[in-house]
Design a protein around this motif. Structure first.
Motif, short mmCIF file in Angstrom:
data_model
loop_
_atom_site.label_atom_id
_atom_site.label_comp_id
_atom_site.label_asym_id
_atom_site.label_seq_id
_atom_site.Cartn_x
_atom_site.Cartn_y
_atom_site.Cartn_z
N VAL A 284 -52.84 -39.50 -90.87
CA VAL A 284 -52.13 -40.90 -90.49
C VAL A 284 -50.66 -40.35 -89.92
N LEU A 285 -50.10 -39.24 -90.34
CA LEU A 285 -49.03 -38.45 -89.55
C LEU A 285 -49.35 -37.93 -87.99
N ALA A 286 -50.55 -37.52 -88.36
CA ALA A 286 -51.09 -36.99 -86.79
C ALA A 286 -51.27 -38.07 -86.11
N ALA A 287 -51.83 -38.94 -86.44
CA ALA A 287 -52.34 -40.18 -85.58
C ALA A 287 -50.75 -40.74 -85.23
N GLN A 288 -49.86 -41.11 -86.11
CA GLN A 288 -48.63 -41.64 -85.52
C GLN A 288 -47.91 -40.71 -84.52
N SER A 289 -47.94 -39.27 -84.75
CA SER A 289 -47.41 -38.46 -83.81
C SER A 289 -47.95 -38.47 -82.54
N ALA A 290 -49.35 -38.49 -82.46
CA ALA A 290 -49.94 -38.83 -81.18
C ALA A 290 -49.53 -39.88 -80.46
N ALA A 291 -49.74 -40.92 -81.21
CA ALA A 291 -49.34 -42.15 -80.58
C ALA A 291 -47.93 -42.31 -80.03
N ILE A 292 -47.00 -41.66 -80.97
CA ILE A 292 -45.54 -41.91 -80.35
C ILE A 292 -45.41 -40.99 -78.96
N GLU A 293 -46.00 -39.93 -79.24
CA GLU A 293 -45.86 -38.93 -77.89
C GLU A 293 -46.33 -39.61 -76.75
#
Ligand code: GLY
Ligand code: MN
Ligand code: MN
Length: 468
Positions: A284-293
């Protein structure tokens, strides 16, 4: 309140630029909402669009904007002596109106006359979708439109104008949202510090409630504070935290002028993720980081949602919960077993900003059609982003027993989902990570002070206040 010029210029923009129609705009302020009898009401919350244009934060007011004359009038009554005795003395309505740059104030009886004249002159009457029963009744009596006809009679040009204006936040609004998010961060810091084995969920909620009250704030929505994080809007708090649980806290506070914050964090109770919890958390953290980026002006938020879904799916394949090609799995909607909601929503005066005006007007461009695919159908925000938008980014991964059971029985997306492995994860609950972002000229900025989010940070923080 903001200063008078803010409200004056918002109304001026509506008249001159955003709603170049003829007729009159009627904005209803809210009434008190009784809990069980009229004198015992829920805390008063003003209608957000009324607040945006007229600024006054008290019940029983109406705002009328004459689009042809370019004038604004506030309708309401001064408090009575009885009101002063029971509720304290209030400033005069005229003084309050002056603070919002409104020169014209009149009693409600005159509103009825003005609207009767407007109707007999066949002028267009613009009003927004009523979301309270009292508003429906009031509109029926003021406009002579039967309640069952009201939804078909709302003004689309007015909705579109309000959405255009409220979507782009000014510096002063962003300051308010920063304050709301900072207060929200304090709630989560509390939850992170005090989440220990043996603590009832209600005790964590009580601590956050104390912080909200002490800051003269309010929750911007009913918080979730639960070890059953797979229940997306879980508003019950019956459990006691146990070592090895994941506590999901989704909570937000409001700013002095009622702007919202909305953050979600997950805390490993006892201070250590299990291997499975950590793998899901990192997905989930990877998904959120990719999205914010990937956030930037011009990029449709739907693309960001799909990017988050693909990133999550790649990780779920590594964990063995899914298989096959991530892109094909997301195209088919298989990931929605784990991530059945949208990536985020606009945020402002409402936590789901302007949702009462119609989700598609707020979140979708004219050339975008809302998908009917399970999961994507709940995506509230899809449209291309603009500088000044404030939105949430909140991917999640959940193990929802009735959903898993249904899909497994149907063999739904069986080529992409490893149901035997999913069974092993039932009981893990849910992980969601949510932050609030401002779209800037060249990217995006996460609002508010930093709040622990990496696995190591949240492990270190979990329960750290107790026994320290
Ligand atoms: N707090 C509700 C949501 O995250 O949308
Ligand atoms: Mn939330
Ligand atoms: Mn949210």
């Amino acid at each position: 309140m903001f200063d008078a010029s803010t409200y004056r210029s918002r109304r001026r923009t509506l008249i001159d630029q955003e709603c170049p129609q003829s007729g009159v705009v009627l904005l209803l302020g809210n009434q008190r909402s009784p809990r069980n009898y009229p004198d015992n009401s829920h805390p008063f919350r003003q209608d957000s669009t009324f607040l945006y244009y007229f600024g006054l934060d008290r019940p029983d007011l109406y705002g009328l904007i004459d689009l042809d004359a370019g004038t604004s009038t506030l309708y309401g009554e001064d408090g009575s002596l009885e009101d002063a005795i029971w509720s304290g003395e209030q400033p005069s309505l005229r003084d309050e109106a002056a603070a919002a740059g409104i020169e014209s104030v009149a009693p409600v009886s005159e509103l009825e006359e003005v609207l009767t004249t407007a109707r007999s002159d066949e002028r267009a009457l613009h009003f927004l979708s009523p979301y309270r029963a009292e508003h429906r009744l009031r509109l029926e009596s003021l406009l002579g439109i039967r309640t069952e006809q009201l939804d078909a009679s709302v003004s689309e040009p007015l909705i579109r104008a309000v959405v255009r204006q409220r979507s782009v936040k000014t510096e002063a609004e962003i300051d308010q949202i920063e304050t709301a998010v900072e207060r929200t961060v304090r709630l989560h810091e509390y939850a992170q510090r005090y989440a220990t084995p043996g603590t009832p969920e209600r005790e964590i909620l009580a601590g956050m409630t104390r912080l909200v009250a002490a800051a003269e704030s309010a929750f911007s929505f009913t918080p979730t504070c639960s070890v059953r994080g797979e229940v997306l809007h879980n508003h019950s708090y019956p459990n006691t935290l146990a070592e090895g649980d994941l506590l999901l806290v989704d909570a937000g506070a409001t700013s002095p002028l009622h702007y919202a914050g909305d953050i979600t964090r997950v805390i490993p109770v006892g201070g250590a993720f299990s291997a499975r919890q950590r793998a899901v958390y990192e997905a989930v953290l990877a998904a959120q980081s990719a999205a914010i980026e990937a956030l930037a002006p011009g990029v449709p938020f739907k693309e960001i949602h799909l990017l988050a879904a693909r990133t999550l799916t790649e990780h779920l394949i590594e964990i063995g919960l899914m298989r096959g090609d991530p892109e094909a799995a997301v195209d088919a909607g298989a990931h929605a077993l784990f991530f059945p909601h949208g990536l985020g929503h606009m945020m402002g005066l409402d936590v789901h900003d302007m949702e009462s005006l119609g989700e598609n007007y707020v979140g979708y461009a004219d050339d975008q059609t809302r998908s009917e695919q399970f999961g994507l159908h709940t995506l509230r925000l899809a449209r291309p982003l603009q500088p000044g938008f404030v939105a949430t980014v909140e991917p999640g991964c959940y193990f929802i027993p009735p959903l898993v059971e249904r899909w497994r029985d149907e063999r739904r997306h069986a080529s992409f989902i490893n149901y035997d492995r999913v069974e092993d994860f039932l009981g893990l609950g849910g992980v969601r990570l949510e932050d609030d972002v401002l779209i800037t000229k060249d990217g995006a900025r996460v609002l508010g002070p930093a709040l622990p989010k990496s696995p190591a940070q949240v492990e270190a923080r979990a329960g750290s206040a107790v026994g320290a």
